[in-house]
Design an enzyme around this catalytic site. Structure first.
Site, PDB file in Angstrom:
ATOM      1  N   GLY A  36      19.342  -0.876   6.158  1.00  0.00           N
ATOM      2  CA  GLY A  36      18.247  -1.436   6.931  1.00  0.00           C
ATOM      3  C   GLY A  36      18.039  -0.662   8.212  1.00  0.00           C
ATOM      4  O   GLY A  36      18.404   0.510   8.313  1.00  0.00           O
ATOM      5  N   THR A  90      18.222   0.674  12.108  1.00  0.00           N
ATOM      6  CA  THR A  90      19.315   1.042  13.010  1.00  0.00           C
ATOM      7  C   THR A  90      19.607  -0.085  13.992  1.00  0.00           C
ATOM      8  O   THR A  90      20.768  -0.368  14.289  1.00  0.00           O
ATOM      9  CB  THR A  90      18.949   2.342  13.750  1.00  0.00           C
ATOM     10  OG1 THR A  90      18.878   3.405  12.790  1.00  0.00           O
ATOM     11  CG2 THR A  90      19.985   2.690  14.803  1.00  0.00           C
ATOM     12  N   GLY A 103      21.599  -2.670  12.275  1.00  0.00           N
ATOM     13  CA  GLY A 103      22.894  -2.057  11.972  1.00  0.00           C
ATOM     14  C   GLY A 103      23.804  -2.018  13.180  1.00  0.00           C
ATOM     15  O   GLY A 103      25.016  -2.246  13.070  1.00  0.00           O
ATOM     16  N   GLU A 110      23.761   2.373   6.035  1.00  0.00           N
ATOM     17  CA  GLU A 110      22.646   3.256   5.652  1.00  0.00           C
ATOM     18  C   GLU A 110      21.450   2.804   6.481  1.00  0.00           C
ATOM     19  O   GLU A 110      20.821   1.803   6.178  1.00  0.00           O
ATOM     20  CB  GLU A 110      22.354   3.126   4.158  1.00  0.00           C
ATOM     21  CG  GLU A 110      23.529   3.502   3.261  1.00  0.00           C
ATOM     22  CD  GLU A 110      23.226   3.212   1.804  1.00  0.00           C
ATOM     23  OE1 GLU A 110      22.039   3.219   1.430  1.00  0.00           O
ATOM     24  OE2 GLU A 110      24.181   2.963   1.048  1.00  0.00           O
ATOM     25  N   CYS A 136      13.592   5.348   4.003  1.00  0.00           N
ATOM     26  CA  CYS A 136      14.233   6.004   5.153  1.00  0.00           C
ATOM     27  C   CYS A 136      14.371   7.504   4.977  1.00  0.00           C
ATOM     28  O   CYS A 136      14.550   8.235   5.950  1.00  0.00           O
ATOM     29  CB  CYS A 136      15.600   5.366   5.414  1.00  0.00           C
ATOM     30  SG  CYS A 136      16.632   5.257   3.948  1.00  0.00           S
TER      31      CYS A 136
END
Length: 487
Positions: free
Chosen positions: A237, A239, A242, A259, A293
């Site tokens: 998902g 940043t 994350g 990721e 992404c």
């Protein structure tokens, strides 16, 4: 498509959600596709506890047994292939062909790959070492073995852009290595993951080995990360999310596989084949409507080819059919939600204010009165400091920045918070490889946007932590133990 309310999958049982249900919306029609369960924090903790209870027995099963279950799951998914693809298309907004081949088809392929992966060796001999006599004991030759062990309970938080390939790419290698999983799908399109869970249950996965919980807000996701029963979090998902997950993992020393976002640089050199470059860069417009992404969204082109490339990309974008994903002629479908469409449009407007020139797109497609559509958009005359050049837009928007020489091109490519996949187009392959080695990215495509599905996947910098895909995923979902003995 029926609107039978889904139930949570916890400990091998289908469980009524404590918080009722929320509507899953088709991005193309704005109609309700289905009803997804709202799990309470307590129910998420129950799911993690079920995974914890199941871990001991599952981790001790023979690899052949785990392989057989994953193979059977692939067979069961294939049996209901078209029905699964229709649900995936409706909830994600992907075109019908993408839903079949890149979503459900890749999901099946990943179960097959990790059925084989369960049988890969987990022991590796380390060269013997000669030790002199001393405080640690007598002299001798010491052998050693590096053994990969399962991590334990793994929370898999999956992305909305591929409700089959992304979850399967986490669940299958995690199970192959002997872990148990708690899956928290993206709120926008979770229905496919419940179908995946049903296939795994039918294939013989023991109760508690796979658990699925959902929620429209943050509560279910937060509980799936902070549960004391969770040993590792695998997240795909943004940043920003994350980073928040990583903070929680850090406090609990939980393992991570992240990721995250990307702003892929496409370096188009003066000797590039422009037809190849345009075909590759153009996938940003068409593939998941740029909601990926790895997309080559940041085009860095040698100034001598700038006008030619801009004209070719404009022509390419204008040829693409935007419309209903069910129509076979459609190439560009909607983005995932009204909120995300508004975000992408806001970035295009920001680009205008920053001085970028909107060459094509930038408005909603006029022939569509429903759905969350964004026309393929090209922004030219961009400079490296613009937010549209630096930030991930996650839509069918490409920005073009010129450079004057190879050194400047490499510097611009590396001038990013992200480093997932970059691309180099050059007629001189040796030159392209030399440049690729200088790029601070987890992957580099040379004259292609294609992928080798055994190659490691992951990012430098804020694009993530760790690597997966192929055998690298088996390593990602394992701990390495050293066993030493005197020879």
């Amino acid at each position: 498509m029926s609107h039978v309310p889904e139930r949570l999958f916890v400990g091998g049982e289908w469980v009524e959600p404590a918080g009722g249900h929320y509507e899953v919306i088709d991005p193309a029609t704005e109609e309700v596709v289905g009803l997804a369960p709202e799990a309470s924090r307590a129910q998420v903790y129950e799911a993690a506890a079920a995974a914890r209870d199941a871990f001991g027995p599952w981790s001790r099963t023979r690899p052949e047994e785990r392989a057989a279950i994953l193979d059977r799951a692939a067979d069961i998914v294939r049996r209901d292939f078209l029905a699964h693809a229709e649900v995936a298309r409706a909830e994600s907004g992907a075109t019908a062909s993408t839903a079949r081949s890149m979503q459900v088809g890749v999901g099946i392929a990943r179960f097959r790959r990790y059925a084989r992966g369960a049988l890969e060796p987990v022991e590796e001999a380390v060269a013997p070492q000669i030790n002199e006599a001393g405080p640690m004991g007598r002299a001798g030759v010491f052998g050693a073995l590096a053994v990969r062990q399962p991590v334990g309970v793994i929370t898999c938080v999956t992305s909305y852009n591929n409700p089959w390939a992304n979850p399967a790419g986490k669940i299958a290698p995690a199970l192959a290595m002997g872990n148990t999983v708690l899956v928290k799908p993206a709120p926008q399109d979770p229905l496919s993951v419940y179908r995946m869970a049903a296939a795994l249950a039918e294939a013989g996965v023991p109760p508690g080995v796979v658990n699925v919980v959902t929620g429209s807000g943050a509560e279910a996701g937060e509980a799936s990360v902070d549960s004391p029963d969770v040993d590792m979090v695998s997240f795909t998902g943004s940043t920003a999310v994350g980073q928040r997950i990583a903070e929680v993992c850090g406090r609990g020393m939980k393992r991570q596989l992240m990721e995250l976002g990307g702003k892929g640089a496409a370096l188009v050199l003066d000797d590039a084949d422009l037809d190849s470059a345009v075909a590759g860069i153009g996938t940003t417009f068409s593939f998941y409507s740029g909601q990926i992404c790895t997309a080559p969204t940041r085009v860095l082109v040698h100034r001598s080819r700038q006008d030619e490339l801009t004209a070719a990309l404009t022509a390419y974008a204008n040829r693409l059919t935007v419309g209903d994903p069910r129509d076979r002629a459609t190439v560009v479908g909607p983005v995932i939600s009204a909120a995300h469409r508004d975000r992408v449009e806001a970035y295009v407007e920001l680009g205008r204010k920053e001085g970028a020139r909107v060459v094509t797109g930038g408005v909603r497609p006029g022939h569509l009165d429903r759905g969350f559509y964004v026309a393929p958009t090209l922004l030219a005359d961009c400079t490296p400091d613009m937010r549209v050049v630096r930030e991930e837009i996650f839509g069918p928007v490409v920005v073009v920045v010129p450079f004057d020489d190879e050194e400047e091109g490499v510097a611009l490519a590396n001038d990013s918070d992200y480093g997932l996949i970059d691309y180099v187009w050059s007629g001189d392959v040796a030159r392209a490889f030399r440049i690729a080695r200088r790029l601070r990215a987890g992957g580099v495509g040379v004259n292609t946007v294609g992928r080798n599905m055994e190659a490691p996947f992951g990012g430098f910098k804020k694009s993530g932590v760790g690597r997966d895909v192929g055998s690298y995923a088996l390593h990602a979902y394992s701990e390495t133990q050293a066993i030493v003995w005197p020879g």
